[in-house]
Design a protein around this motif. Structure first.
Motif, PDB file in Angstrom:
ATOM      1  N   ILE A 107      11.879  -1.935   5.809  1.00 26.28           N
ATOM      2  CA  ILE A 107      11.954  -0.945   4.738  1.00 26.28           C
ATOM      3  C   ILE A 107      10.909  -1.263   3.672  1.00 26.28           C
ATOM      4  O   ILE A 107      10.187  -0.385   3.190  1.00 26.28           O
ATOM      5  N   GLU A 108      10.797  -2.555   3.320  1.00 24.26           N
ATOM      6  CA  GLU A 108       9.779  -2.964   2.350  1.00 24.26           C
ATOM      7  C   GLU A 108       8.372  -2.767   2.912  1.00 24.26           C
ATOM      8  O   GLU A 108       7.467  -2.277   2.230  1.00 24.26           O
ATOM      9  N   ALA A 109       8.197  -3.134   4.181  1.00 27.96           N
ATOM     10  CA  ALA A 109       6.874  -3.031   4.794  1.00 27.96           C
ATOM     11  C   ALA A 109       6.395  -1.587   4.859  1.00 27.96           C
ATOM     12  O   ALA A 109       5.202  -1.305   4.683  1.00 27.96           O
ATOM     13  N   LEU A 110       7.297  -0.659   5.105  1.00 27.83           N
ATOM     14  CA  LEU A 110       6.907   0.758   5.187  1.00 27.83           C
ATOM     15  C   LEU A 110       6.258   1.238   3.897  1.00 27.83           C
ATOM     16  O   LEU A 110       5.358   2.075   3.912  1.00 27.83           O
ATOM     17  N   SER A 111       6.707   0.708   2.774  1.00 23.93           N
ATOM     18  CA  SER A 111       6.166   1.164   1.487  1.00 23.93           C
ATOM     19  C   SER A 111       5.021   0.303   0.978  1.00 23.93           C
ATOM     20  O   SER A 111       4.214   0.765   0.172  1.00 23.93           O
ATOM     21  N   LYS A 112       4.912  -0.949   1.472  1.00 26.23           N
ATOM     22  CA  LYS A 112       3.932  -1.861   0.892  1.00 26.23           C
ATOM     23  C   LYS A 112       2.793  -2.257   1.836  1.00 26.23           C
ATOM     24  O   LYS A 112       1.703  -2.559   1.379  1.00 26.23           O
ATOM     25  N   ALA A 113       3.043  -2.288   3.139  1.00 28.93           N
ATOM     26  CA  ALA A 113       2.000  -2.697   4.080  1.00 28.93           C
ATOM     27  C   ALA A 113       1.018  -1.553   4.320  1.00 28.93           C
ATOM     28  O   ALA A 113       1.337  -0.383   4.090  1.00 28.93           O
ATOM     29  N   GLU A 114      -0.153  -1.894   4.786  1.00 26.19           N
ATOM     30  CA  GLU A 114      -1.163  -0.881   5.098  1.00 26.19           C
ATOM     31  C   GLU A 114      -0.703   0.022   6.236  1.00 26.19           C
ATOM     32  O   GLU A 114      -0.891   1.233   6.212  1.00 26.19           O
ATOM     33  N   GLN A 115      -0.047  -0.566   7.251  1.00 29.89           N
ATOM     34  CA  GLN A 115       0.405   0.199   8.413  1.00 29.89           C
ATOM     35  C   GLN A 115       1.609  -0.490   9.026  1.00 29.89           C
ATOM     36  O   GLN A 115       1.668  -1.715   9.094  1.00 29.89           O
ATOM     37  N   VAL A 116       2.567   0.299   9.477  1.00 32.98           N
ATOM     38  CA  VAL A 116       3.708  -0.211  10.232  1.00 32.98           C
ATOM     39  C   VAL A 116       3.855   0.635  11.492  1.00 32.98           C
ATOM     40  O   VAL A 116       3.934   1.861  11.421  1.00 32.98           O
ATOM     41  N   VAL A 117       3.872  -0.028  12.644  1.00 32.14           N
ATOM     42  CA  VAL A 117       4.017   0.652  13.932  1.00 32.14           C
ATOM     43  C   VAL A 117       5.307   0.167  14.575  1.00 32.14           C
ATOM     44  O   VAL A 117       5.462  -1.027  14.842  1.00 32.14           O
ATOM     45  N   LEU A 118       6.252   1.066  14.826  1.00 33.16           N
ATOM     46  CA  LEU A 118       7.497   0.748  15.516  1.00 33.16           C
ATOM     47  C   LEU A 118       7.479   1.456  16.861  1.00 33.16           C
ATOM     48  O   LEU A 118       7.262   2.668  16.926  1.00 33.16           O
ATOM     49  N   THR A 119       7.722   0.714  17.933  1.00 29.12           N
ATOM     50  CA  THR A 119       7.562   1.271  19.267  1.00 29.12           C
ATOM     51  C   THR A 119       8.482   0.564  20.245  1.00 29.12           C
ATOM     52  O   THR A 119       9.025  -0.500  19.948  1.00 29.12           O
TER      53      THR A 119
END
Length: 210
Positions: free
Chosen positions: A31-43
């Protein structure tokens, strides 16, 4: 300088994860990464995570430890957890309900038709390998590309599916599906880990998982 601190570099990270790890084990982190990281890939495609990590398109990936020998670039690793595989089936499955043991062997599983994610899924890959290692022929395997479809179809048929313990227990909590489960009695546990190319210290990522 402040901009050189790991916290500031978190915003530059490209992070990938298997959906089952992100949604059930470390949802707060993602949840934090979705708003703060450059990219989040869930697969669910472990091969996509591996390829993108090898190409430098992802800096951090969460996946089954078993596949680390397919990483061709330098990496750091932190072991996350080990859990057994569970066989998930309908409570109305007469044949399985007759088996009183809380566990199911690979030989017993061979008698049932399986519904699994397509063969890009790490669980599908490992189940086939388990049968090969035990010199057993594969049971009939059907494929479905969606988690909810798999559980729903299993709940109203004689099909069974294989899930890691955390995901299986999550499905059992839904009373409308009338599902039951038995542990798959094999020596192989599902072992998950986080891998990093060192763009920021791996310890920083690990500290945010707690």
């Amino acid at each position: 300088m402040e901009n050189d601190q790991p916290c500031s570099k978190f915003s530059e990270l490209h992070i990938g994860a298997l959906d089952s790890i992100a949604s059930l084990l470390y949802s707060g982190f993602f949840i934090e990464a979705l708003s703060k990281a450059e990219q989040v890939v869930l697969t669910n495609k472990v091969t996509d995570l591996i390829n993108d990590f090898n190409l430098g398109n992802l800096d951090v990936i969460f996946m089954d430890e078993y596949f680390e020998n397919e990483l061709t670039t330098n990496f750091e690793k932190y072991f996350l957890q080990a859990e057994p595989y569970y066989v998930l089936f309908s409570k109305n499955n007469v044949q399985l309900s007759k088996i009183k043991s809380p566990c199911l062997s690979a030989q017993e599983l061979q008698k049932f038709d399986l519904l699994l994610y397509p063969d890009y899924c790490p669980i599908h890959i490992r189940i086939k390998q388990i049968f090969q290692q035990n010199h057993l022929s594969f049971p009939t395997i059907y494929e479905a590309d969606y988690n909810e479809s798999t559980a729903s179809l299993v709940s109203c048929s004689e099909l069974v599916t294989i899930l890691p313990k955390s995901l299986a227990l999550n499905k059992l909590e839904n009373p409308t599906m009338q599902l039951a489960a038995k542990e798959l009695m094999v020596p192989d546990l599902r072992r998950t880990a986080v891998f990093s190319n060192g763009k920021i210290p791996l310890n920083f990522i690990v500290s945010k998982l707690r």
